[in-house]
Design a protein around this motif. Sequence first.
Motif, PDB file in Angstrom:
ATOM      1  N   ARG A   1      -9.094   3.186   3.047  1.00  0.00           N
ATOM      2  CA  ARG A   1      -9.806   3.975   2.045  1.00  0.00           C
ATOM      3  C   ARG A   1     -10.984   4.713   2.686  1.00  0.00           C
ATOM      4  NH1 ARG A   1     -11.559   1.377  -3.641  1.00  0.00           N
ATOM      5  NH2 ARG A   1     -12.951   0.244  -2.266  1.00  0.00           N
TER       6      ARG A   1
ATOM      7  N   THR B   1      -5.059   9.140   1.318  1.00  0.00           N
ATOM      8  CA  THR B   1      -5.337   8.472   0.040  1.00  0.00           C
ATOM      9  C   THR B   1      -4.493   7.211   0.032  1.00  0.00           C
ATOM     10  OG1 THR B   1      -5.739  10.538  -1.112  1.00  0.00           O
ATOM     11  CG2 THR B   1      -5.122   8.653  -2.488  1.00  0.00           C
ATOM     12  N   VAL B   2      -5.133   6.097  -0.196  1.00  0.00           N
ATOM     13  CA  VAL B   2      -4.372   4.848  -0.175  1.00  0.00           C
ATOM     14  C   VAL B   2      -4.437   4.207  -1.573  1.00  0.00           C
ATOM     15  CG1 VAL B   2      -6.356   3.507   0.677  1.00  0.00           C
ATOM     16  CG2 VAL B   2      -4.044   2.631   1.002  1.00  0.00           C
ATOM     17  N   ALA B   3      -3.289   3.698  -1.993  1.00  0.00           N
ATOM     18  CA  ALA B   3      -3.207   3.100  -3.332  1.00  0.00           C
ATOM     19  C   ALA B   3      -2.504   1.763  -3.259  1.00  0.00           C
ATOM     20  CB  ALA B   3      -2.434   4.033  -4.259  1.00  0.00           C
ATOM     21  N   GLN B   4      -2.960   0.858  -4.116  1.00  0.00           N
ATOM     22  CA  GLN B   4      -2.214  -0.393  -4.312  1.00  0.00           C
ATOM     23  C   GLN B   4      -1.373  -0.172  -5.576  1.00  0.00           C
ATOM     24  OE1 GLN B   4      -5.859  -2.889  -4.168  1.00  0.00           O
ATOM     25  NE2 GLN B   4      -4.746  -4.088  -2.657  1.00  0.00           N
TER      26      GLN B   4
ATOM     27  N   SER C   1      -5.420  11.683  -5.717  1.00  0.00           N
ATOM     28  CA  SER C   1      -5.875  10.406  -6.272  1.00  0.00           C
ATOM     29  C   SER C   1      -4.790   9.349  -6.094  1.00  0.00           C
ATOM     30  CB  SER C   1      -6.189  10.548  -7.767  1.00  0.00           C
ATOM     31  OG  SER C   1      -4.991  10.530  -8.513  1.00  0.00           O
ATOM     32  N   PRO C   2      -5.171   8.101  -6.066  1.00  0.00           N
ATOM     33  CA  PRO C   2      -4.182   7.020  -5.906  1.00  0.00           C
ATOM     34  C   PRO C   2      -3.147   7.000  -7.023  1.00  0.00           C
ATOM     35  CG  PRO C   2      -6.406   6.198  -5.528  1.00  0.00           C
ATOM     36  CD  PRO C   2      -6.560   7.577  -6.071  1.00  0.00           C
TER      37      PRO C   2
ATOM     38  N   ILE D   1       0.499   5.157   0.965  1.00  0.00           N
ATOM     39  CA  ILE D   1      -0.419   6.067   1.664  1.00  0.00           C
ATOM     40  C   ILE D   1       0.094   7.498   1.466  1.00  0.00           C
ATOM     41  CG2 ILE D   1      -1.431   6.637   3.908  1.00  0.00           C
ATOM     42  CD1 ILE D   1      -0.366   3.643   4.645  1.00  0.00           C
TER      43      ILE D   1
ATOM     44  N   PHE E   1      -6.601  -2.256   2.982  1.00  0.00           N
ATOM     45  CA  PHE E   1      -6.833  -1.242   1.940  1.00  0.00           C
ATOM     46  C   PHE E   1      -8.228  -0.629   2.101  1.00  0.00           C
ATOM     47  CE2 PHE E   1      -8.602  -0.328  -2.313  1.00  0.00           C
ATOM     48  CZ  PHE E   1      -7.767   0.702  -2.701  1.00  0.00           C
ATOM     49  N   ASN E   2      -9.228  -1.499   2.268  1.00  0.00           N
ATOM     50  CA  ASN E   2     -10.612  -1.014   2.405  1.00  0.00           C
ATOM     51  C   ASN E   2     -10.766  -0.153   3.655  1.00  0.00           C
ATOM     52  OD1 ASN E   2     -11.339  -2.327   0.090  1.00  0.00           O
ATOM     53  ND2 ASN E   2     -12.076  -4.165   1.139  1.00  0.00           N
TER      54      ASN E   2
ATOM     55  N   LEU F   1       0.840  -1.201   0.000  1.00  0.00           N
ATOM     56  CA  LEU F   1       0.000   0.000   0.000  1.00  0.00           C
ATOM     57  C   LEU F   1       0.870   1.244   0.000  1.00  0.00           C
ATOM     58  CD1 LEU F   1      -2.532  -1.113   2.762  1.00  0.00           C
ATOM     59  CD2 LEU F   1      -2.876  -1.244   0.286  1.00  0.00           C
TER      60      LEU F   1
END
Lengths: 429, 236
Positions: free
Chosen positions: A272, A278-281, A64-65, A59, A268-269, A57
Amino acid sequence: MAITDLTIVRKSLTGRPLSTGVTVASVAVAVALMLTLLSLRDSGRQAFERGTGNVHLLISAEPSPLVSVLNSVYYANPPSNALPMALVEELRTSQPLEWAIPTQLGDSWRGSPTLATTPEFFTRFEPEIGEPWGFAEGRVFEAPFEVVAGAEVAHAFGLTLGQQLYLTHGSSARNGSSVEGHVHKEFTFTVVGILDPTGSAHDRALFTSVESSWVLHAHDRRLAALGPDIELTTVDDLTDADRLVTGVYARVLTRPGRQASSQVQAVFNAMRADPRVTVAQPAEQVRRLFEIVSNIDEVFLGMAAAVLASSGVSILLVLWLTMELRRRQIAVLRVLGASRGRVFGLIVTEAAIIGVAGAAVGVALAWVGGAVVSGVLASRLGIVVEPTLGWRVVASVAASTVTLAALAGLAPAISAYRTSVARNLKPLG
Amino acid sequence: MPPALDITDLRYRYRASDEWILRIDRLSLDAGERVLVTGESGRGKSTLLHLIAGVLDIPRDAALGSGTIRVAGADLHALRGAARDRFRGQHLGMVFQTFNLLHGFTAVENVMTALLFSNIPSREHESRALALLERLGVERPGALPDELSVGQQQRVAVARALACEPAIVLADEPTASLDPARASEAMDLLVSACAERNAALVCVSHDPAMAERFERRECLNALADASAARTGGEDA
């Protein structure tokens, strides 16, 4: 050496070197264009996937991710928003994370981004799964104002251990032509390590401790508040407001040796749902990015296919036009015993050989072209793309080219097949 | 041994024409024999050669043509497609007014190209071609046609026609582009080369000086008139 059908074809092709050369060149350019695009498409994706490594992840406080990944992993731009370090500590304790490494971007040296982080960046994070960092020289930074240089930036500027440098507070263009921000000559940084190449965007960055970056920013804050006569800022002068990070590389707890975990999606969920971050994979964002550019990719491939088709048309035209000049030769061959089918085969073979030559030259051009484009990408964008031409791709494109060329030869071959021998042996009595 | 050439009841007319352009009841030629075919312009001399070579078909429509042409005993027009082409390559040689040598091919390669379509093993092609060119006095077998004199080009053309040991050689105005001295020399060469190989020679020429070299001379007008007289013009 006996004359063969191939001798006749060869003499026909070499008998008109200009038109043969131009036609082969047009086929070669089309093949090279197509192979280069195919090669860069695959290796470009691989290159983009390098650099995210074993991060689950990312963060940040970015809008935006995708922007988060582009800025924090690929150093596209300095992030415009930051997170307080206290929030990072909170996430570390509230989520089942194996590690969470803070990163701060915003400073640079001669256009190269400088990532402020912790030593864990080199001990826990791997830029490519199973490929931990390696040091060509020196060590990880241990104290403020020590710098580790990525392989490419070290090579580009000839950095050596012990070399001293000043960071620029703020962003700057990659090529150094338009530098914004200001140079902090109050703080001298020393190179203590030079990394091995990783094939990722990290190669063009410098790395220092996150405290060093905070001190630079705090110094600016204190100058603005207290005036130019202040003493040099130290770690002791830092406040919570100075302790900001632009990103966090995080890995969710997994079983030893496992990359994936059902926990990843759950964490992640959960993150989010937190409006502060903002969290991104990263892997998912890279996939999305390639989905976006795949349309452009297809346009380029379509254009390459159109160029290939047009080169097929040029083969047809060249053979068709020369056919008018060759009818007497064809008639003579027929008188000597060549059948209509054999003459047909000679013309199709001639077209196919143009295709073979064009494909061969095109493959060679693609190798060179791929190397040039990857060099440009590396020097301009810092993206290390190793063009790879799989033999299946090369074989498919080459076979398609030869088939197309042979098909282009069909109309002239039919014309040759139908050539009237008697009419073309004139002058008649 | 069958005749090198045996033409029987040949009739041929162009689609737009009302009369036979060719009308030959019988024309036969033994091996090694030679004949000079003469006739007015447009009387079908080259057409006859093209029919003998099988590059023109005897029409299936009897109103346009009929007859039989046998070369070395084989009914050439009964053969179709590649079989006829193969037969032509193996049993017929042709010499043209403008030689029609293949550009970009050296003298020896021109001769070897004829051998490509024969039954002669390919390993023998080069030696055969070189020997033939030497025998016919070609001094530079490695030269391209453009690099050779007209006389030398003529010799290469004759060599190419004889390369496959043909039963018959067809020569279409072979001396028309040569001056009288060279024409005489070229004709001597053609006649002697055919005689040496026992090949029949059918030569079409306007040149009256050629007549003395042929023991047989056939005028197409006379052949047509004789045929018309025999049939009383019934099939005209």
